[in-house]
Design an enzyme around this catalytic site. Structure first.
Site, PDB file in Angstrom:
ATOM      1  N   LYS A  50      16.198 -10.882 -10.443  1.00 47.08           N
ATOM      2  CA  LYS A  50      17.396 -11.615 -10.046  1.00 47.08           C
ATOM      3  C   LYS A  50      17.977 -12.435 -11.206  1.00 47.08           C
ATOM      4  CE  LYS A  50      16.121 -11.590  -5.240  1.00 47.08           C
ATOM      5  NZ  LYS A  50      15.248 -12.188  -4.261  1.00 47.08           N
ATOM      6  N   GLU A  86       1.385  -1.225   8.232  1.00 49.43           N
ATOM      7  CA  GLU A  86       0.579  -0.093   8.699  1.00 49.43           C
ATOM      8  C   GLU A  86       0.505   0.062  10.225  1.00 49.43           C
ATOM      9  OE1 GLU A  86      -1.476   2.357   7.046  1.00 49.43           O
ATOM     10  OE2 GLU A  86      -1.717   3.015   9.091  1.00 49.43           O
ATOM     11  N   GLY A 139      -8.081  20.655  18.809  1.00 50.62           N
ATOM     12  CA  GLY A 139      -7.662  22.039  19.002  1.00 50.62           C
ATOM     13  C   GLY A 139      -8.187  22.613  20.304  1.00 50.62           C
ATOM     14  N   GLY A 140      -8.242  23.919  20.374  1.00 50.99           N
ATOM     15  CA  GLY A 140      -8.688  24.580  21.594  1.00 50.99           C
ATOM     16  C   GLY A 140     -10.201  24.680  21.707  1.00 50.99           C
ATOM     17  N   ASP A 165      12.007 -10.628 -13.814  1.00 46.44           N
ATOM     18  CA  ASP A 165      12.666 -11.283 -12.681  1.00 46.44           C
ATOM     19  C   ASP A 165      13.949 -10.499 -12.421  1.00 46.44           C
ATOM     20  OD1 ASP A 165      14.103 -12.812 -10.915  1.00 46.44           O
ATOM     21  OD2 ASP A 165      13.757 -14.727 -11.941  1.00 46.44           O
ATOM     22  N   ASP A 194       0.660   3.720   6.002  1.00 47.32           N
ATOM     23  CA  ASP A 194       0.936   3.365   4.604  1.00 47.32           C
ATOM     24  C   ASP A 194       0.635   4.529   3.651  1.00 47.32           C
ATOM     25  OD1 ASP A 194       1.867   0.814   4.954  1.00 47.32           O
ATOM     26  OD2 ASP A 194      -0.084  -0.128   4.769  1.00 47.32           O
ATOM     27  N   ARG A 228       7.038  -9.028 -10.104  1.00 50.68           N
ATOM     28  CA  ARG A 228       7.651 -10.348 -10.167  1.00 50.68           C
ATOM     29  C   ARG A 228       6.803 -11.256 -11.074  1.00 50.68           C
ATOM     30  NH1 ARG A 228      10.099 -13.963  -5.626  1.00 50.68           N
ATOM     31  NH2 ARG A 228       9.450 -12.414  -4.144  1.00 50.68           N
ATOM     32  N   GLN A 257       0.770  -1.241   0.000  1.00 53.84           N
ATOM     33  CA  GLN A 257       0.000   0.000   0.000  1.00 53.84           C
ATOM     34  C   GLN A 257       0.808   1.303   0.000  1.00 53.84           C
ATOM     35  OE1 GLN A 257      -3.346   2.370   2.658  1.00 53.84           O
ATOM     36  NE2 GLN A 257      -2.943   0.297   3.231  1.00 53.84           N
ATOM     37  N   SER A 258       1.878   1.346   0.822  1.00 54.92           N
ATOM     38  CA  SER A 258       2.548   2.643   1.021  1.00 54.92           C
ATOM     39  C   SER A 258       3.141   3.185  -0.281  1.00 54.92           C
ATOM     40  CB  SER A 258       3.631   2.516   2.086  1.00 54.92           C
ATOM     41  OG  SER A 258       4.624   1.599   1.667  1.00 54.92           O
ATOM     42  N   ASN A 269       9.545   0.200  -2.026  1.00 51.62           N
ATOM     43  CA  ASN A 269       9.290   0.027  -0.595  1.00 51.62           C
ATOM     44  C   ASN A 269       9.501  -1.425  -0.200  1.00 51.62           C
ATOM     45  OD1 ASN A 269       6.743  -0.564  -1.952  1.00 51.62           O
ATOM     46  ND2 ASN A 269       5.848  -0.745   0.089  1.00 51.62           N
ATOM     47  N   PHE A 270      10.629  -1.978  -0.678  1.00 47.56           N
ATOM     48  CA  PHE A 270      10.992  -3.331  -0.263  1.00 47.56           C
ATOM     49  C   PHE A 270      11.465  -3.313   1.179  1.00 47.56           C
ATOM     50  CE2 PHE A 270      12.094  -3.956  -4.908  1.00 47.56           C
ATOM     51  CZ  PHE A 270      11.016  -4.788  -5.148  1.00 47.56           C
TER      52      PHE A 270
HETATM   53  N1  COA Z   1      11.890 -10.315  -9.196  1.00 48.50           N
HETATM   54  C1  COA Z   1      12.539 -11.103  -8.313  1.00 48.50           C
HETATM   55  N2  COA Z   1      12.448 -10.937  -6.980  1.00 48.50           N
HETATM   56  C2  COA Z   1      11.661  -9.942  -6.530  1.00 48.50           C
HETATM   57  C3  COA Z   1      10.960  -9.076  -7.397  1.00 48.50           C
HETATM   58  C4  COA Z   1      11.105  -9.299  -8.788  1.00 48.50           C
HETATM   59  N3  COA Z   1      10.501  -8.546  -9.694  1.00 48.50           N
HETATM   60  N4  COA Z   1      10.272  -8.192  -6.660  1.00 48.50           N
HETATM   61  C5  COA Z   1      10.528  -8.490  -5.372  1.00 48.50           C
HETATM   62  N5  COA Z   1      11.371  -9.534  -5.297  1.00 48.50           N
HETATM   63  C6  COA Z   1      11.921 -10.135  -4.087  1.00 48.50           C
HETATM   64  C7  COA Z   1      12.795  -9.188  -3.314  1.00 48.50           C
HETATM   65  O1  COA Z   1      14.031  -9.038  -3.937  1.00 48.50           O
HETATM   66  C8  COA Z   1      12.859  -9.882  -1.970  1.00 48.50           C
HETATM   67  O2  COA Z   1      13.809 -10.902  -2.016  1.00 48.50           O
HETATM   68  P1  COA Z   1      15.028 -11.068  -0.957  1.00 48.50           P
HETATM   69  O3  COA Z   1      14.416 -10.978   0.395  1.00 48.50           O
HETATM   70  O4  COA Z   1      15.551 -12.422  -1.293  1.00 48.50           O
HETATM   71  O5  COA Z   1      15.996 -10.004  -1.192  1.00 48.50           O
HETATM   72  C9  COA Z   1      11.509 -10.553  -1.883  1.00 48.50           C
HETATM   73  O6  COA Z   1      10.913 -10.452  -3.167  1.00 48.50           O
HETATM   74  C10 COA Z   1      10.537 -10.015  -0.864  1.00 48.50           C
HETATM   75  O7  COA Z   1      10.581  -8.614  -0.753  1.00 48.50           O
HETATM   76  P2  COA Z   1      10.141  -7.943   0.633  1.00 48.50           P
HETATM   77  O8  COA Z   1      10.090  -6.493   0.460  1.00 48.50           O
HETATM   78  O9  COA Z   1      11.027  -8.454   1.733  1.00 48.50           O
HETATM   79  O10 COA Z   1       8.637  -8.484   0.808  1.00 48.50           O
HETATM   80  P3  COA Z   1       7.929  -9.125   2.088  1.00 48.50           P
HETATM   81  O11 COA Z   1       6.595  -9.559   1.591  1.00 48.50           O
HETATM   82  O12 COA Z   1       8.745 -10.149   2.770  1.00 48.50           O
HETATM   83  O13 COA Z   1       7.759  -7.868   3.082  1.00 48.50           O
HETATM   84  C11 COA Z   1       7.006  -5.658   3.687  1.00 48.50           C
HETATM   85  C12 COA Z   1       6.750  -6.924   2.854  1.00 48.50           C
HETATM   86  C13 COA Z   1       5.975  -4.647   3.299  1.00 48.50           C
HETATM   87  C14 COA Z   1       6.893  -6.015   5.160  1.00 48.50           C
HETATM   88  C15 COA Z   1       8.427  -5.144   3.385  1.00 48.50           C
HETATM   89  O14 COA Z   1       8.555  -4.975   2.001  1.00 48.50           O
HETATM   90  C16 COA Z   1       8.743  -3.827   4.074  1.00 48.50           C
HETATM   91  O15 COA Z   1       9.016  -3.784   5.290  1.00 48.50           O
HETATM   92  N6  COA Z   1       8.758  -2.752   3.304  1.00 48.50           N
HETATM   93  C17 COA Z   1       9.118  -1.422   3.798  1.00 48.50           C
HETATM   94  C18 COA Z   1       8.052  -0.804   4.635  1.00 48.50           C
HETATM   95  C19 COA Z   1       6.716  -0.725   3.921  1.00 48.50           C
HETATM   96  O16 COA Z   1       6.571  -0.139   2.879  1.00 48.50           O
HETATM   97  N7  COA Z   1       5.716  -1.316   4.578  1.00 48.50           N
HETATM   98  C20 COA Z   1       4.334  -1.088   4.236  1.00 48.50           C
HETATM   99  C21 COA Z   1       3.883  -1.894   3.135  1.00 48.50           C
HETATM  100  S1  COA Z   1       2.244  -1.402   2.801  1.00 48.50           S
END
Ligand code: COA
Length: 480
Positions: free
Chosen positions: A129, A193, A301-302, A127, A222, A92, A71-72, A150-151
């Protein structure tokens, strides 16, 4: 209402009729050689002769490489897309943004969670990677202005997309990130959030004094942080017009929430000077602790305020109204509720006299509001400039004609889910009109982007596709 206006008009007439010595009007002649305030001055282009709304969008020409999810981040890039930026969402292969498949209401279609946060964007699957995928990303970095992500902390670096790598490829690139926390003990934490609401000071100051901390329905962690990031990005774009170079834009969700809870940090400091008199616990003689307390429905407020029951409250959970006893309209409030003597009674006539008995006063006002619907209270009070706010349910908001007319609530058509309601751009620019376009299907624009943005020929596109960089690994590959 009409009577009141004519009273105001009379007062104004009286003022203007009074004989006062004529004031000297100073002529503002420009100093010789001073720059004109319009036209070509200050390096700006000529003033457009086109009709408003017909000369492109505010962010036309800005291209965003959108690595956001959930969301964020998507809130931020959706706003930029509404302002006309070309937002290329990198997803992805096979999965896409995780929200496509979360809280699904129509089988086989992208969820509302996804569609309502990803309007006006294009989707490409890569992908990140895969070696060939990395090459495509490098080319996209060269042709975009902003990368937004926002990964989880470190994930972008693990993809090889470090600031040094990006900046070497494109020194003009702005790299914008949302993380849960800024540098410090929690910088490596994943955050959603409600974690941000709790760590940013919102939860400890929301709810009732004698109840547990509460999270709010407004997604201040978010969507609030997405808004902050969008402002950071356009500011960095503006600075780039002078410096020519990009920069990092970082917003921590904790910081974004705290910024929105600024007034509660104000109250924390005011505590040193004595009790917070506008909090109803002051009137109830309940001592204050050492931290800003939860204020229930007290007005921020006041001007004291509270949520009061209206006609039908027994069966309708939203038959309530927020009522503010703003000091200048105390007289009309007394008349409306049938307590005209409170206007002059020293026990009620002044704000300090009222403070210790606010709850009793609101209880008396509620006796009156309970006899009216929330919309009747709204009509009666607004005619007297008394600020009140009916508690609108999401059903009422979704049916509100005026919100539809302004495009704040819009109906959008989607190829797999059909028609749905969304919130359009709440920021209205008179020369950059937002149209809300449906969110993209997963990878819908992959070919188009490779061809039009990167200028790749059909055989090269086919080669990249064959490498597997743009598609999900086949089942047997996954299992291996
Ligand atoms: N191709 C290949 N891999 C991809 C990809 C793509 N196109 N897009 C994402 N990925 C991979 C990432 O590289 C990551 O891999 P790694 O951990 O091996 O490096 C993996 O997907 C997961 O990414 P991640 O951001 O860790 O997702 P998550 O689902 O585990 O966590 C959050 C989600 C939101 C908790 C986390 O992204 C976060 O804390 N973000 C920052 C704060 C934020 O914005 N939070 C609010 C979200 S609304």
């Amino acid at each position: 209402m009409a009577q009141k206006k004519s009273k105001k008009a009379k007062a104004a007439g009286k003022k203007s009729g009074a004989k006062k010595p004529a004031r000297k009007v100073v002529k503002l002649a420009a100093r010789k050689g001073a720059a004109k305030s319009h036209g070509k001055s200050n390096g700006l282009p000529k003033v457009s002769g086109k009709a408003y709304g017909k000369d492109g969008k505010a962010l036309s020409g800005v291209r965003i490489l959108d690595f956001t999810h959930v969301q964020s981040g998507p809130t931020c890039t959706q706003l930029l897309a509404w302002f006309g930026a070309d937002v290329i969402k990198v997803e992805r292969p096979g999965i896409g943004d995780i929200t496509r498949g979360q809280l699904v209401d129509v089988k086989g279609a992208d969820s509302l969670y996804f569609t309502m946060l990803n309007h006006n964007k294009r989707s490409i699957t890569i992908d990140s990677k895969h070696p060939q995928g990395k090459r495509v990303l490098d080319e996209l970095i060269k042709s975009c202005d902003v990368l937004v992500e926002n990964f989880a902390p470190g994930a972008l670096d693990r993809m090889g997309l470090t600031w040094d790598h990006i900046h070497k490829l494109n020194p003009r690139m702005i790299v914008a990130s949302i993380k849960g926390f800024g540098p410090g003990p929690y910088e490596d934490c994943k955050v959603y959030e409600n974690v941000a609401q709790c760590t940013g000071g919102s939860a400890s100051t929301t709810g009732f004094r004698d109840g547990p901390p509460l999270v709010t329905g407004a997604q201040i962690g978010d969507s609030g942080t997405g808004l902050h990031l969008a402002l950071g990005i356009v500011t960095a774009l503006f600075q780039r017009t002078r410096t020519g170079r990009g920069q990092k834009v970082n917003v921590a969700m904790q910081d974004g929430v705290l910024n929105l809870c600024r007034v509660k940090l104000r109250d924390q400091q005011r505590l040193k000077a004595g009790p917070l008199k506008e909090y109803s616990q002051f009137g109830q003689n309940i001592p204050f602790g050492d931290a800003t307390p939860r204020a229930g429905n007290d007005s921020g407020g006041g001007q004291p305020g509270w949520i009061l029951k209206c006609k039908g409250w027994e069966s309708d959970p939203n038959a309530y109204i927020y009522f503010i006893t703003q000091a200048p309209v105390w007289g009309p409030i007394c008349d409306i509720i049938g307590e005209p003597t409170w206007k002059t009674d020293p026990e009620y006539a002044t704000p300090p006299a009222r403070l210790p008995k606010l709850m009793a006063i609101f209880a008396r006002i509620e006796e009156w509001t309970k006899t009216k619907t929330k919309f009747e209270v709204m009509e009666i009070c607004n005619a007297q400039d008394i600020p009140v706010g009916p508690i609108l349910s999401m059903r009422e908001i979704s049916e509100d004609e005026s919100l539809r007319k302004t495009g704040t609530v819009v109906e959008v058509d989607h190829p797999t889910r059909g028609k749905y309601l969304s919130v359009g751009n709440p920021i209205k620019l008179s020369d950059s009109i937002s149209e809300v376009k449906r969110s993209p299907l997963l990878g819908e624009h992959t070919d188009e982007i490779l061809k039009d943005v990167l200028g790749l020929k059909a055989n090269v596109i086919a080669e990249i596709k064959n490498s597997g960089a743009l598609s999900a690994p086949k089942k047997e590959e996954k299992a291996a």
